[in-house]
Design a protein around this motif. Structure first.
Motif, short mmCIF file in Angstrom:
data_model
loop_
_atom_site.label_atom_id
_atom_site.label_comp_id
_atom_site.label_asym_id
_atom_site.label_seq_id
_atom_site.Cartn_x
_atom_site.Cartn_y
_atom_site.Cartn_z
N LEU A 72 0.81 -1.20 0.00
CA LEU A 72 0.00 0.00 0.00
C LEU A 72 0.85 1.26 0.00
CD1 LEU A 72 -2.68 -1.20 2.56
CD2 LEU A 72 -3.14 -0.62 0.17
N GLN A 99 2.16 1.58 -3.39
CA GLN A 99 1.07 1.57 -4.38
C GLN A 99 1.26 0.47 -5.44
OE1 GLN A 99 -1.08 4.86 -5.25
NE2 GLN A 99 -0.82 5.50 -3.14
N SER A 101 -8.14 0.97 3.61
CA SER A 101 -6.88 1.53 3.12
C SER A 101 -7.02 1.99 1.67
CB SER A 101 -5.76 0.50 3.25
OG SER A 101 -5.54 0.14 4.59
N LEU A 102 -7.78 1.25 0.87
CA LEU A 102 -7.95 1.61 -0.54
C LEU A 102 -8.88 2.79 -0.74
CD1 LEU A 102 -8.30 -2.00 -2.04
CD2 LEU A 102 -6.33 -0.48 -2.25
N ILE A 108 -4.61 6.58 -1.14
CA ILE A 108 -4.36 5.20 -0.69
C ILE A 108 -3.31 5.22 0.42
CG2 ILE A 108 -3.53 2.94 -1.40
CD1 ILE A 108 -4.58 3.56 -4.20
#
Length: 581
Positions: free
Chosen positions: A32, A35, A61-62, A73
């Motif tokens: 994350l 990315q 989180s997204l 993000i």
């Protein structure tokens, strides 16, 4: 306000709050942060360890937009923005959870996939979470394969299952798979202590240890059992109440059982088993606790410094470890582990428990006996002690063989209550022959399998065993007993064999070998002891095979043509390709 159970109240809402799954948290956090996002994730593992939880955190989180609404993000969702709050409350329109246990058909999956063509309404991504995905039908899996492989850029799949073996390989290959681990009892114990401190519930450390073990790696089960223990104990958690609730056996009874088994005290074992029945304690729990104690005993025996002297329970386990040989500890552990599965086969589990415990006594390694311990040699010993000048003669061996032996000049032995030997001779006609006992080898390590030290009895025993094998008089385990044993002593009516492995010293195999010897003309009683073996038929056969192999290799290596090939063309002999005829 209605009460919220602990498993829901303390469900992690961020990655740092997750317990015992650091490997998954680290991988997702790094992905994350950089990315580098996959389009499909598969989380596997037993129940109650965080598969649905990590799916919801991933969805937050997204889609998190931060407290100011300008976030992107992130690996650390804020938990206060509208998407985070809606996902936690289960009302986020772009996050869909499908329970494949009750929606397993192709129609349900097609209805879900029809939503994939529409872009997110509120969030940044649509997230389809399918729980217990292994329960989908074959047609349902086929319906989702294409979309799962190439979904729209705004769609993420999250699959969860407790049985990944049932998920088709075509689905597995399209997902990034994470295996969530069952949690260690210590990890569960620490988390329960933290939760109960936050709840203000007094709890005994031993009671929490029982709850952590009973959860069997599932944090949800641990919290559910804790809820039950709080209700059972009227707002407090104590060891006695938890044991009563779980049906767990007090460790003191387990210590007494192990001590009685170490001492071979069958009466105490049966008495404790009856006490367990009277108290209503679980037979399965008894064997589980015994396995836990025996496992710690084995660790202490292998690593003596691993015991914590400050813990009274550990000190008691260390005392038991010192009182029981390591091989016996391993035997007891194995029998308890296998006996646990047998309890459900019996109509009365306490009777089955008693049988398992008595089996431990029945298979307890007996004291090793040597030939000199046997009673029938009592009448021969005086003749050997006062034997005059010795003469050399021969005794009958298998057909075609004569074995030199040393015997005294004939001395009449007073007849005792002895059976009439074959041939009609009475006890008064039997001559006393001294027992020939081979000295124990001084070396402690066993000799290599291809080496042997010739012994006076070795030639006779090797020839006899080869004859039995050629006539197929011995097979399977009896054949192995004959091959792997060394004949260390013989007298009239009694032979002593020695083997290196206790597993070969089985009563049934010994009796069948004794019957085969009787059929071959040797009506003797066999004794078997465990010790170092230096001259067995197997060692002689291996040495002969090694010699033949060496001779065959020398023939090839010394061949001039082979040497020319190796010298001129760099040829080499493939290892293992030379076999003697």
């Amino acid at each position: 306000m209605s009460y919220v159970v602990l498993a829901r109240k303390y469900r992690p809402r961020t990655f740092p709050e997750m317990v015992g799954q650091e490997h998954v948290v680290q991988a997702l956090t790094n992905a994350l942060s950089s990315q580098r996002l996959h389009h499909a994730y598969l989380f596997t593992g037993t129940r109650g360890i965080g598969k649905t939880t990590v799916s919801r955190i991933l969805a937050k989180s997204l889609n998190c937009v931060g407290p100011d609404g300008n976030g992107g993000i992130t690996a650390s969702p804020c938990g206060v923005c509208q998407p985070c709050l809606d996902i936690d409350a289960g009302r986020f329109v772009d996050y869909t959870e499908l329970d494949a246990a009750s929606n397993r058909g192709v129609d349900e999956v097609q209805a879900l996939l029809e939503q994939a063509v529409y872009k997110p309404v509120q969030g940044r991504f649509k997230v389809f979470m399918i729980d217990e995905v292994h329960m989908l039908t074959g047609h349902a899996f086929n319906a989702m394969l294409k979309t799962l492989e190439e979904p729209p850029e705004y769609l993420k799949f999250v699959l969860a299952t407790t049985d990944p073996q049932k998920v088709p390989v075509t689905v597995l290959s399209r997902c990034l798979q994470f295996n969530l681990r069952p949690m260690a009892p210590e990890t569960v114990h620490v988390h329960l202590d933290r939760v109960l401190q936050a709840e203000g519930v007094p709890a005994d450390a031993h009671a929490l240890r029982l709850l952590a073990r009973a959860a069997r790696g599932s944090m949800r089960d641990a919290l559910s059992l804790t809820d039950q223990a709080i209700a059972y104990g009227s707002g407090k958690i104590e060891e006695a109440g938890v044991r009563q609730m779980l049906g767990s056996v007090d460790r003191s009874h387990v210590f007494k059982l192990v001590k009685a088994l170490a001492e071979g005290d069958g009466k105490t074992v049966v008495d404790i088993s009856d006490q367990l029945r009277e108290h209503g304690w679980s037979a399965g729990s008894t064997l589980e606790e015994m396995c836990a104690v025996l496992q710690r005993m084995a660790v202490i025996q292998a690593v003596p410094g691993s015991a914590d002297d400050g813990d009274e329970e550990t000190a008691q386990i260390a005392r038991l470890a010192a009182a029981m040989p390591p091989d016996e500890t391993q035997l007891l552990y194995s029998m308890c582990l296998n006996g646990r599965a047998e309890l459900g086969l019996a109509a009365d589990e306490y009777a089955a428990l008693t049988m398992v415990l008595l089996r431990l006594l029945a298979f307890k390694p007996a004291q090793k006996k040597t030939l000199n311990d046997a009673a029938p040699r009592a009448a021969v010993a005086p003749a050997r002690a006062s034997a005059p000048a010795m003469t050399t003669s021969a005794v009958a061996a298998p057909p075609g063989r004569v074995l030199p032996v040393v015997e005294p000049k004939p001395q009449r032995v007073q007849p005792t209550a002895r059976p009439v030997p074959p041939g009609g001779r009475t006890g008064s006609d039997v001559m006393g022959v001294p027992v020939r006992v081979q000295a124990e080898p001084t070396r402690e390590t066993p000799a290599p399998a291809t080496a042997y030290t010739p012994t006076p009895e070795g030639d006779f025993w090797h020839g006899l065993v080869q004859e039995l094998i050629a006539r197929e008089a011995v097979t399977a385990l009896v054949r192995e007993l004959a091959l792997q044993s060394q004949l260390v002593a013989r007298d009239e009516g009694h032979w002593m064999l020695r083997v290196e492995r206790e597993s070969l010293n089985q009563g049934a195999s010994r009796e069948r070998l004794q019957a085969a010897l009787k059929a071959a003309g040797h009506d003797v009683r066999l004794g078997v002891e465990v010790g170092a073996v230096t001259d067995s038929p197997a060692r002689r056969n291996n040495a002969a095979a090694a010699a033949r192999q060496k001779a065959a290799e020398d023939i090839i290596l010394n061949d001039p043509f082979v040497q020319d090939l190796m010298r001129d063309f760099g040829a080499r002999i493939v290892p293992g390709s030379i076999k003697p005829h």
